[in-house]
Design a protein around this motif. Structure first.
Motif, PDB file in Angstrom:
ATOM      1  N   GLY A 259       0.788  -1.227   0.000  1.00 24.95           N
ATOM      2  CA  GLY A 259       0.000   0.000   0.000  1.00 24.95           C
ATOM      3  C   GLY A 259       0.817   1.271   0.000  1.00 24.95           C
ATOM      4  O   GLY A 259       0.318   2.335   0.358  1.00 24.95           O
ATOM      5  N   VAL A 260       2.094   1.190  -0.403  1.00 23.84           N
ATOM      6  CA  VAL A 260       2.989   2.342  -0.375  1.00 23.84           C
ATOM      7  C   VAL A 260       3.613   2.542  -1.754  1.00 23.84           C
ATOM      8  O   VAL A 260       4.068   1.583  -2.378  1.00 23.84           O
ATOM      9  CB  VAL A 260       4.130   2.112   0.649  1.00 23.84           C
ATOM     10  N   VAL A 261       3.649   3.809  -2.209  1.00 20.23           N
ATOM     11  CA  VAL A 261       4.379   4.121  -3.436  1.00 20.23           C
ATOM     12  C   VAL A 261       5.830   4.359  -3.033  1.00 20.23           C
ATOM     13  O   VAL A 261       6.103   5.163  -2.140  1.00 20.23           O
ATOM     14  CB  VAL A 261       3.822   5.381  -4.135  1.00 20.23           C
ATOM     15  N   PRO A 262       6.791   3.660  -3.643  1.00 21.28           N
ATOM     16  CA  PRO A 262       8.192   3.848  -3.262  1.00 21.28           C
ATOM     17  C   PRO A 262       8.664   5.278  -3.515  1.00 21.28           C
ATOM     18  O   PRO A 262       8.238   5.927  -4.461  1.00 21.28           O
ATOM     19  CB  PRO A 262       8.946   2.875  -4.169  1.00 21.28           C
ATOM     20  N   ARG A 263       9.538   5.733  -2.643  1.00 24.30           N
ATOM     21  CA  ARG A 263      10.128   7.064  -2.795  1.00 24.30           C
ATOM     22  C   ARG A 263      11.106   7.065  -3.965  1.00 24.30           C
ATOM     23  O   ARG A 263      11.660   6.020  -4.312  1.00 24.30           O
ATOM     24  CB  ARG A 263      10.889   7.446  -1.536  1.00 24.30           C
TER      25      ARG A 263
ATOM     26  N   GLN B 153       8.312  23.148  -2.098  1.00 20.16           N
ATOM     27  CA  GLN B 153       9.746  23.419  -2.262  1.00 20.16           C
ATOM     28  C   GLN B 153      10.621  22.376  -1.573  1.00 20.16           C
ATOM     29  O   GLN B 153      11.692  22.039  -2.066  1.00 20.16           O
ATOM     30  CB  GLN B 153      10.085  24.824  -1.728  1.00 20.16           C
ATOM     31  N   ASP B 154      10.179  21.882  -0.424  1.00 22.93           N
ATOM     32  CA  ASP B 154      10.962  20.867   0.280  1.00 22.93           C
ATOM     33  C   ASP B 154      11.122  19.615  -0.581  1.00 22.93           C
ATOM     34  O   ASP B 154      12.190  19.013  -0.630  1.00 22.93           O
ATOM     35  CB  ASP B 154      10.315  20.517   1.620  1.00 22.93           C
ATOM     36  N   ALA B 155      10.053  19.228  -1.272  1.00 25.45           N
ATOM     37  CA  ALA B 155      10.120  18.045  -2.144  1.00 25.45           C
ATOM     38  C   ALA B 155      11.061  18.298  -3.313  1.00 25.45           C
ATOM     39  O   ALA B 155      11.862  17.428  -3.671  1.00 25.45           O
ATOM     40  CB  ALA B 155       8.726  17.669  -2.642  1.00 25.45           C
TER      41      ALA B 155
ATOM     42  N   THR C 116       5.545   8.779 -11.603  1.00 25.52           N
ATOM     43  CA  THR C 116       5.062  10.019 -12.215  1.00 25.52           C
ATOM     44  C   THR C 116       4.150  10.816 -11.294  1.00 25.52           C
ATOM     45  O   THR C 116       4.409  11.984 -10.994  1.00 25.52           O
ATOM     46  CB  THR C 116       4.300   9.698 -13.524  1.00 25.52           C
ATOM     47  N   HIS C 117       3.064  10.194 -10.862  1.00 31.11           N
ATOM     48  CA  HIS C 117       2.052  10.907 -10.075  1.00 31.11           C
ATOM     49  C   HIS C 117       2.604  11.329  -8.722  1.00 31.11           C
ATOM     50  O   HIS C 117       2.336  12.439  -8.234  1.00 31.11           O
ATOM     51  CB  HIS C 117       0.811  10.023  -9.907  1.00 31.11           C
ATOM     52  N   ASP C 118       3.386  10.473  -8.082  1.00 33.92           N
ATOM     53  CA  ASP C 118       3.936  10.743  -6.759  1.00 33.92           C
ATOM     54  C   ASP C 118       4.820  11.993  -6.763  1.00 33.92           C
ATOM     55  O   ASP C 118       4.666  12.878  -5.931  1.00 33.92           O
ATOM     56  CB  ASP C 118       4.721   9.514  -6.276  1.00 33.92           C
TER      57      ASP C 118
ATOM     58  N   ALA D 191       3.973  15.621  -5.024  1.00 31.56           N
ATOM     59  CA  ALA D 191       4.867  16.124  -3.979  1.00 31.56           C
ATOM     60  C   ALA D 191       5.475  17.478  -4.343  1.00 31.56           C
ATOM     61  O   ALA D 191       5.655  18.330  -3.481  1.00 31.56           O
ATOM     62  CB  ALA D 191       5.981  15.114  -3.704  1.00 31.56           C
ATOM     63  N   CYS D 192       5.777  17.664  -5.620  1.00 30.40           N
ATOM     64  CA  CYS D 192       6.448  18.889  -6.074  1.00 30.40           C
ATOM     65  C   CYS D 192       5.475  19.931  -6.611  1.00 30.40           C
ATOM     66  O   CYS D 192       5.902  20.979  -7.092  1.00 30.40           O
ATOM     67  CB  CYS D 192       7.492  18.543  -7.135  1.00 30.40           C
TER      68      CYS D 192
END
Length: 186
Positions: free
Chosen positions: A20-24, A48-50, A75-77, A81-82
């Motif tokens: 259930g986790v998208v990898p970083r 900005q942090d991302a 892509t979506h992650d 985040a950004c």
């Protein structure tokens, strides 16, 4: 080497999505064809942090004097985040192979097959890998990935007897997960 890295990243994505986790985003620097290790981005705040956190993946590659780097992200992650528009297929595992001379983007789109749902609502999914489009040499990359590629080949100037070792320690202290291969472990 490339096919091995693709296989490892796809396996990691499959395992993480199953939990259930998208990898970083992750970077894999190479020196003279030898893998230095894997560096996963630290926990990020949206915005900005991302952008900065993903670009900073380059620090270990630069400190190691990497000849090539491979970056992998979803892509979506990264777009979320950004706070960037989604460009390209989604969901999609992206991998870029870069050197000082340029880069090639490889995309591995997938659809998500629901495996289970937790009582809290978390979905466990399995990727159904779709046909990959042709590799795209020199294509424009999303800004944080492009920054990470650029900074990977910019020498780090540290007044320290072991700039690579101190960079690894500082990155780990900042929350990056660093897993070095035996040849580069200190």
């Amino acid at each position: 080497m490339w096919n091995g890295l693709v296989g490892v990243v796809k396996e990691a994505y499959t395992a993480s999505l199953g939990e259930g986790v998208v990898p970083r985003p992750v970077m894999m620097p190479l020196v003279r064809g030898e893998l230095v290790g894997l560096i996963w981005v630290r926990p990020l705040k949206v915005g900005q942090d991302a952008l900065a956190g993903i670009a900073e993946l380059a620090n270990i590659a630069a400190a190691a004097g990497a000849d090539e780097v491979v970056l992998a992200w979803e892509t979506h992650d990264v777009a979320t985040a950004c706070e960037l528009p989604i460009v390209g297929p989604a969901p999609c595992l992206n991998m870029v192979l870069a050197s000082r001379d340029g880069h090639v983007l490889h995309q591995f789109p997938y659809s998500e097959q629901l495996v289970s749902r937790s009582p809290e609502g978390w979905a466990s999914v399995a990727p159904d890998w779709r046909p990959a489009p042709a590799p795209q040499p020199g294509v424009e990359l999303v800004p944080p990935i492009q920054a990470a590629v650029n900074f990977s080949f910019t020498p780090i100037e540290l007044d320290h007897p072991d700039p690579f070792g101190v960079t690894v320690v500082l990155m780990e202290e900042d929350g990056y997960r660093v897993s070095l291969t035996e040849a580069f472990a200190r």
